[in-house]
Scaffold this motif. Structure first.
Motif, PDB file in Angstrom:
ATOM      1  N   GLU A 145     -15.830 -20.428  -0.803  1.00 49.12           N
ATOM      2  CA  GLU A 145     -15.288 -19.081  -0.693  1.00 49.12           C
ATOM      3  C   GLU A 145     -16.349 -18.103  -0.194  1.00 49.12           C
ATOM      4  OE1 GLU A 145     -12.657 -15.907  -0.836  1.00 49.12           O
ATOM      5  OE2 GLU A 145     -12.333 -18.083  -0.849  1.00 49.12           O
ATOM      6  N   LEU A 146     -17.587 -18.247  -0.708  1.00 42.93           N
ATOM      7  CA  LEU A 146     -18.667 -17.380  -0.232  1.00 42.93           C
ATOM      8  C   LEU A 146     -18.958 -17.624   1.241  1.00 42.93           C
ATOM      9  CD1 LEU A 146     -21.152 -17.562  -3.252  1.00 42.93           C
ATOM     10  CD2 LEU A 146     -19.728 -15.622  -2.580  1.00 42.93           C
ATOM     11  N   TRP A 147     -18.907 -18.900   1.642  1.00 36.43           N
ATOM     12  CA  TRP A 147     -19.138 -19.224   3.051  1.00 36.43           C
ATOM     13  C   TRP A 147     -18.028 -18.647   3.925  1.00 36.43           C
ATOM     14  CZ3 TRP A 147     -23.034 -21.052   5.878  1.00 36.43           C
ATOM     15  CH2 TRP A 147     -22.768 -21.523   7.159  1.00 36.43           C
ATOM     16  N   ARG A 148     -16.787 -18.756   3.433  1.00 32.98           N
ATOM     17  CA  ARG A 148     -15.672 -18.193   4.189  1.00 32.98           C
ATOM     18  C   ARG A 148     -15.784 -16.671   4.287  1.00 32.98           C
ATOM     19  NH1 ARG A 148     -11.520 -15.365   3.707  1.00 32.98           N
ATOM     20  NH2 ARG A 148     -11.941 -15.048   1.478  1.00 32.98           N
ATOM     21  N   GLU A 152     -16.104 -14.567   7.591  1.00 30.56           N
ATOM     22  CA  GLU A 152     -15.122 -13.517   7.837  1.00 30.56           C
ATOM     23  C   GLU A 152     -15.809 -12.171   8.047  1.00 30.56           C
ATOM     24  OE1 GLU A 152     -11.266 -12.304   8.507  1.00 30.56           O
ATOM     25  OE2 GLU A 152     -11.971 -14.344   8.089  1.00 30.56           O
ATOM     26  N   ARG A 153     -16.859 -11.925   7.266  1.00 35.10           N
ATOM     27  CA  ARG A 153     -17.584 -10.658   7.415  1.00 35.10           C
ATOM     28  C   ARG A 153     -18.296 -10.600   8.765  1.00 35.10           C
ATOM     29  NH1 ARG A 153     -19.789 -10.900   2.962  1.00 35.10           N
ATOM     30  NH2 ARG A 153     -18.218  -9.730   1.809  1.00 35.10           N
ATOM     31  N   GLN A 154     -18.817 -11.735   9.231  1.00 35.64           N
ATOM     32  CA  GLN A 154     -19.447 -11.754  10.549  1.00 35.64           C
ATOM     33  C   GLN A 154     -18.422 -11.432  11.640  1.00 35.64           C
ATOM     34  OE1 GLN A 154     -21.333 -15.553  10.988  1.00 35.64           O
ATOM     35  NE2 GLN A 154     -23.057 -15.056   9.659  1.00 35.64           N
ATOM     36  N   ARG A 155     -17.234 -12.061  11.537  1.00 33.31           N
ATOM     37  CA  ARG A 155     -16.192 -11.762  12.527  1.00 33.31           C
ATOM     38  C   ARG A 155     -15.759 -10.303  12.428  1.00 33.31           C
ATOM     39  NH1 ARG A 155     -14.299 -17.010  10.960  1.00 33.31           N
ATOM     40  NH2 ARG A 155     -12.855 -16.045   9.484  1.00 33.31           N
ATOM     41  N   LEU A 156     -15.673  -9.801  11.213  1.00 36.84           N
ATOM     42  CA  LEU A 156     -15.269  -8.418  11.017  1.00 36.84           C
ATOM     43  C   LEU A 156     -16.297  -7.457  11.609  1.00 36.84           C
ATOM     44  CD1 LEU A 156     -13.166  -6.564   9.670  1.00 36.84           C
ATOM     45  CD2 LEU A 156     -14.561  -6.639   7.604  1.00 36.84           C
ATOM     46  N   ALA A 158     -18.387  -8.163  13.987  1.00 38.41           N
ATOM     47  CA  ALA A 158     -18.358  -8.278  15.441  1.00 38.41           C
ATOM     48  C   ALA A 158     -17.181  -7.490  16.023  1.00 38.41           C
ATOM     49  CB  ALA A 158     -18.262  -9.751  15.839  1.00 38.41           C
ATOM     50  N   ALA A 159     -16.005  -7.588  15.365  1.00 39.98           N
ATOM     51  CA  ALA A 159     -14.852  -6.822  15.841  1.00 39.98           C
ATOM     52  C   ALA A 159     -15.096  -5.326  15.706  1.00 39.98           C
ATOM     53  CB  ALA A 159     -13.605  -7.232  15.054  1.00 39.98           C
ATOM     54  N   PHE A 160     -15.722  -4.927  14.618  1.00 45.51           N
ATOM     55  CA  PHE A 160     -16.023  -3.513  14.390  1.00 45.51           C
ATOM     56  C   PHE A 160     -16.964  -2.983  15.472  1.00 45.51           C
ATOM     57  CE2 PHE A 160     -18.539  -0.249  12.005  1.00 45.51           C
ATOM     58  CZ  PHE A 160     -17.523   0.671  11.892  1.00 45.51           C
ATOM     59  N   ALA A 161     -18.031  -3.769  15.746  1.00 46.44           N
ATOM     60  CA  ALA A 161     -18.991  -3.338  16.770  1.00 46.44           C
ATOM     61  C   ALA A 161     -18.335  -3.290  18.151  1.00 46.44           C
ATOM     62  CB  ALA A 161     -20.191  -4.281  16.780  1.00 46.44           C
ATOM     63  N   HIS A 162     -17.462  -4.285  18.425  1.00 46.96           N
ATOM     64  CA  HIS A 162     -16.813  -4.316  19.736  1.00 46.96           C
ATOM     65  C   HIS A 162     -15.880  -3.118  19.908  1.00 46.96           C
ATOM     66  CE1 HIS A 162     -13.627  -5.523  22.592  1.00 46.96           C
ATOM     67  NE2 HIS A 162     -14.626  -6.116  23.249  1.00 46.96           N
ATOM     68  N   ASP A 163     -15.111  -2.787  18.875  1.00 47.41           N
ATOM     69  CA  ASP A 163     -14.168  -1.686  18.997  1.00 47.41           C
ATOM     70  C   ASP A 163     -14.852  -0.324  18.995  1.00 47.41           C
ATOM     71  OD1 ASP A 163     -12.096  -3.540  18.968  1.00 47.41           O
ATOM     72  OD2 ASP A 163     -10.815  -2.158  17.844  1.00 47.41           O
ATOM     73  N   LEU A 164     -16.028  -0.254  18.392  1.00 50.19           N
ATOM     74  CA  LEU A 164     -16.749   1.019  18.401  1.00 50.19           C
ATOM     75  C   LEU A 164     -17.383   1.323  19.757  1.00 50.19           C
ATOM     76  CD1 LEU A 164     -18.652   1.387  15.001  1.00 50.19           C
ATOM     77  CD2 LEU A 164     -16.780   2.766  15.887  1.00 50.19           C
ATOM     78  N   ARG A 165     -17.574   0.278  20.554  1.00 46.96           N
ATOM     79  CA  ARG A 165     -18.291   0.458  21.812  1.00 46.96           C
ATOM     80  C   ARG A 165     -17.563   1.439  22.730  1.00 46.96           C
ATOM     81  NH1 ARG A 165     -19.043  -5.039  23.973  1.00 46.96           N
ATOM     82  NH2 ARG A 165     -20.313  -5.166  22.088  1.00 46.96           N
TER      83      ARG A 165
END
Length: 360
Positions: A145-148, A152-156, A158-165
């Motif tokens: 669960e911690l690994w997941r 998930e936090r890494q993907r989140l 990355a999505a956050f950084a991409h959308d903020l650009r």
């Protein structure tokens, strides 16, 4: 059989075998010793005294040796019986579980949880091994669960950084235009609009992190109460739609009531957003789980959403609004409750199924 009972039984068997062997040795020594003359006299019934033959020195030594052997048998055989009982007790009851626990401890210390401790027995050490195996499974579950969550936090992020650009780029361009013409109203509108978008992103990130830390507190809730709440939620979120809600009339489920309602509100709100005229809701208990099914008669889910799953900042095709935040948080909450979220398209629209693992 418990360890205490097994130890007592083996000890009694060892002592009994020792007594039998010691008695047999004593009897054999007595029979051997009786073959040799013992000296002394025999007085008959008529008062006649008859002297017995005198043993030779060699015979006297043999008789003394036999007496010592018989006496040592009563000491050595019980000690040997207790030792054999202890050895058998260790081999039959202790050796295997101790070896399994030692090996399991070594592998856990090496951060290796990919093993299994098999059932050993029903005694205290067997129960200890079963508890150790349960602990290993919980550790493995927690690690996964911690690994997941980390992935998930890494993907989140990355999505956050991409959308903020994009909004940051627009803000920079608007600042440059304002430097050239401070009275440009369009630049001010863009600044306000994209600042609001960034604020929305930050709030979404904060809400996701709060949901990840949210504890699951299960309590008993009647199915009739859940169905009534689903109907009430649908009336509030979809007043213009024809809504049907079905579920068990009797029984109860142990789950986090607030978490369930949050998921239900997200799914019903999402269905109401895309439905044309009808919304169907069904609550169905299964084998240790509870499923919530929400279907609408809208256009269905886009292919990218079905393929990759809900994303916190995914966008609907041809629109500026965000698509999937409610579905993303619903999936997150379902996983926290031991279940999951499944999306599918039917001939008449889209359907979402949320499952929850029941506590007991």
């Amino acid at each position: 059989m418990s360890l205490r009972r097994a130890f007592l039984l083996l000890t009694l068997c060892g002592l009994l075998a020792a007594v039998v062997l010691a008695a047999a040795l004593w009897w054999g020594c007595w029979r051997s010793s009786s073959r040799y003359p013992s000296a002394g006299v025999v007085i008959g019934s008529n008062g006649v005294v008859t002297p017995l033959p005198e043993p030779t020195p060699e015979q006297q030594r043999l008789r003394g040796t036999l007496d010592i052997i018989a006496l040592l048998g009563w000491v050595l055989f019980p000690a040997a019986g207790l030792g054999a009982a202890g050895a058998l007790f260790y081999r039959w009851k202790l050796a295997e579980p101790i070896a399994l626990l030692r090996e399991g401890t070594r592998r856990i210390q090496a951060h290796d949880l990919d093993f299994t401790i098999p059932p050993v027995s029903d005694d205290e050490l067997g129960q200890t091994c079963a508890a150790f195996e349960q602990m290993r499974r919980e550790l493995l579950k927690t690690n996964r669960e911690l690994w997941r969550q980390a992935e998930e936090r890494q993907r989140l992020n990355a999505a956050f950084a991409h959308d903020l650009r994009n909004p940051v780029t627009v803000l920079k361009g608007s600042v440059k235009l304002l430097r050239q013409d401070p009275s440009d109203p369009q630049a001010l509108d863009r600044l306000e609009r994209y600042t609001a978008r960034i604020e929305q992103y930050v709030e979404a990130m904060s809400s996701v992190q709060r949901l990840e830390q949210l504890p699951v507190r299960a309590s008993a809730v009647d199915y009739a109460t859940l169905v009534s709440e689903l109907e009430e939620t649908a009336r509030l979120l979809a007043p213009a739609l024809a809504v049907t809600a079905t579920g068990p009339d009797a029984g109860a489920a142990r789950l986090d009531h607030g978490l369930f309602l949050t998921v239900a509100e997200n799914l019903i709100g999402n269905g109401a957003r895309f439905a044309q005229s009808r919304l169907e809701i069904a609550l169905s208990p299964g084998d240790g789980t509870l499923s919530l099914w929400v279907a609408d008669d809208g256009p269905g889910f886009p292919a990218w959403l079905l393929e990759s799953g809900p994303k916190p900042f995914g966008k609907a095709a041809g629109g500026d609004g965000h698509f999937g935040m409610g579905l993303y948080t619903s999936g997150l909450l379902c996983r926290k409750h031991g279940g999951g979220l499944r999306l599918e398209n039917r001939e008449t629209g889209g359907a979402a199924t949320a499952s929850f693992r029941l506590d007991g």
